[in-house]
Design a protein around this motif. Structure first.
Motif, PDB file in Angstrom:
ATOM      1  N   THR A   9     -32.420  -4.386  -7.373  1.00 55.69           N
ATOM      2  CA  THR A   9     -32.903  -4.858  -6.081  1.00 55.69           C
ATOM      3  C   THR A   9     -34.420  -4.708  -5.994  1.00 55.69           C
ATOM      4  O   THR A   9     -35.030  -3.933  -6.730  1.00 55.69           O
ATOM      5  CB  THR A   9     -32.268  -4.067  -4.915  1.00 55.69           C
ATOM      6  N   GLU A  11     -37.540  -4.901  -2.692  1.00 53.04           N
ATOM      7  CA  GLU A  11     -37.817  -5.092  -1.269  1.00 53.04           C
ATOM      8  C   GLU A  11     -38.444  -6.452  -0.991  1.00 53.04           C
ATOM      9  O   GLU A  11     -38.506  -6.870   0.161  1.00 53.04           O
ATOM     10  CB  GLU A  11     -38.726  -3.972  -0.762  1.00 53.04           C
ATOM     11  N   GLU A  29     -28.193  -5.457   0.319  1.00 53.19           N
ATOM     12  CA  GLU A  29     -28.345  -4.453  -0.726  1.00 53.19           C
ATOM     13  C   GLU A  29     -27.074  -4.297  -1.565  1.00 53.19           C
ATOM     14  O   GLU A  29     -27.134  -3.824  -2.699  1.00 53.19           O
ATOM     15  CB  GLU A  29     -28.702  -3.101  -0.098  1.00 53.19           C
ATOM     16  N   THR A  83     -29.720  -0.483  -5.291  1.00 54.63           N
ATOM     17  CA  THR A  83     -29.879   0.331  -4.087  1.00 54.63           C
ATOM     18  C   THR A  83     -28.563   0.975  -3.688  1.00 54.63           C
ATOM     19  O   THR A  83     -28.531   2.099  -3.194  1.00 54.63           O
ATOM     20  CB  THR A  83     -30.402  -0.538  -2.927  1.00 54.63           C
ATOM     21  N   PRO A  97     -35.204   0.987  -7.456  1.00 53.54           N
ATOM     22  CA  PRO A  97     -35.423  -0.333  -6.831  1.00 53.54           C
ATOM     23  C   PRO A  97     -36.906  -0.669  -6.759  1.00 53.54           C
ATOM     24  O   PRO A  97     -37.767   0.222  -6.722  1.00 53.54           O
ATOM     25  CB  PRO A  97     -34.817  -0.153  -5.430  1.00 53.54           C
TER      26      PRO A  97
END
Length: 353
Positions: A9, A11, A29, A83, A97
């Motif tokens: 993952t 952000e 997620e 995540t 992540p």
């Protein structure tokens, strides 16, 4: 044949308008974790979501699983920055992540991830490998590293309408935050990942580099995200023969750009048409309409289907879809789709190419 699937993952997927999965981050997620459970077990087991769009388009994991059930291949999942935990068995390379590419550093330990993944890839006993990926936001980070490397930048999208200009603005912001101009990382691929990439990239790059250097044949299973990985390998001095296997859906969207990119990077290109237009089933119709297109090693898996067996794979996909709650004319019930905001649909999540 072994399929290796790094799953992670970033952000970056939470940036407004970049990923359709970003509307409900607490569900998004779980998307890669659900993908690997579908590939391992045929359906999500621990993940609280089933990645199916409101239109009835399943995650590409459903297609890859259908091929696996019909043709058979080994699967190894690598935790490349998940995540959320997954019930599928994973190889842990101690990957965290990724951060938002608009921050100064997106993947601070890119070099260390590469080294660990390289060591893992160099020890694999297989003669041939297919390496895929699942990471929401992955086409935006692919655009990021291509731009940082100075490569002609164009990426696909799992959305029917590719928000490419929005992605370019995000990448420009990311480069500025890192104090870089386009092309500043020419010949320095790990710096490109560190600035505007995601943790799946150094994982795939490292595994591929280690395997190639040990004499294993490697196929990157995916679309423009794997073009980005190929560029990272070439900028890192890895000149061994390399193939990219993708779907006809990516090839149709990208046109001559995909072939030109593979020629420039000295990669063989394999494009497989699964013949979804031959079936009256909502899942296959949505792929033909431009949803999803690629991801979770879908194109690579389809390339393994022997001549004359694709119809059986389509039959098997219908079975997998029914298992996920998708009947021929659409999701069987509301709970079959990813819960939460409809934009949370994993099949439209910018994860694939």
């Amino acid at each position: 044949m072994r399929v290796i699937l790094p799953a992670g993952t970033t952000e970056t997927a939470l940036i407004d308008g970049i990923s359709a999965a970003g509307a409900a981050p607490e569900l998004m997620e779980h998307t890669p974790s659900a993908d690997v459970e579908i590939l391992a077990y045929g359906k999500p087991t621990a993940a609280p979501v089933t990645p199916v769009s409101p239109n009835g388009c399943p995650t590409p994991a459903a297609v890859t699983r259908a091929v696996r059930e019909e043709v058979g291949f080994d699967v190894t999942v690598v935790d490349a920055g998940l995540t959320r935990s997954t019930a599928a068995p994973t190889v842990d390379l101690d990957v965290s992540p990724g951060a938002d590419v608009r921050e100064e550093t997106a993947v601070p330990d890119a070099a260390a991830i590469f080294d660990r993944a390289h060591g893992y890839g160099s020890e694999l006993p297989d003669e041939e490998l297919l390496i895929g990926e699942t990471v929401p936001g992955g086409t935006t980070t692919a655009l990021g590293v291509l731009t940082a490397l100075g490569e002609p930048a164009g990426v696909s999208s799992s959305l029917p309408e590719n928000p490419i200009e929005r992605k370019r603005r995000v990448v420009d912001e990311g480069l500025a935050a890192s104090g870089l101009d386009a092309g500043a990382c020419d010949g320095d691929p790990l710096a490109a990942i560190e600035a505007v990439g995601d943790p799946v990239q150094p994982t795939v790059m490292g595994i591929a580099a280690g395997a190639l250097e040990s004499g294993t044949e490697v196929t990157l299973a995916g679309g423009t995200q794997m073009v980005a990985v190929a560029a990272l390998l070439r900028h890192g001095g890895i000149d061994a023969p390399l193939s990219i296997a993708t779907t006809s859906f990516v090839a149709a969207e990208q046109g001559d750009r995909l072939e030109a990119a593979c020629d420039r990077l000295d990669c063989d290109l394999v494009v497989t048409d699964p013949g979804f237009d031959e079936r009256d089933h909502v899942a296959m119709a949505r792929y033909c309409a431009g949803e999803a297109k690629e991801g979770v090693a879908m194109g690579g898996a389809l390339s393994l289907v022997p001549d004359g067996r694709m119809a059986a794979v389509r039959d098997r996909l219908e079975t997998v879809c029914a298992r996920l709650g998708i009947e021929a004319d659409g999701p069987a019930e509301e709970s079959a789709a990813t819960t939460g905001d409809p934009a949370e649909a994993a099949a439209e999540d910018d994860r694939g190419s």
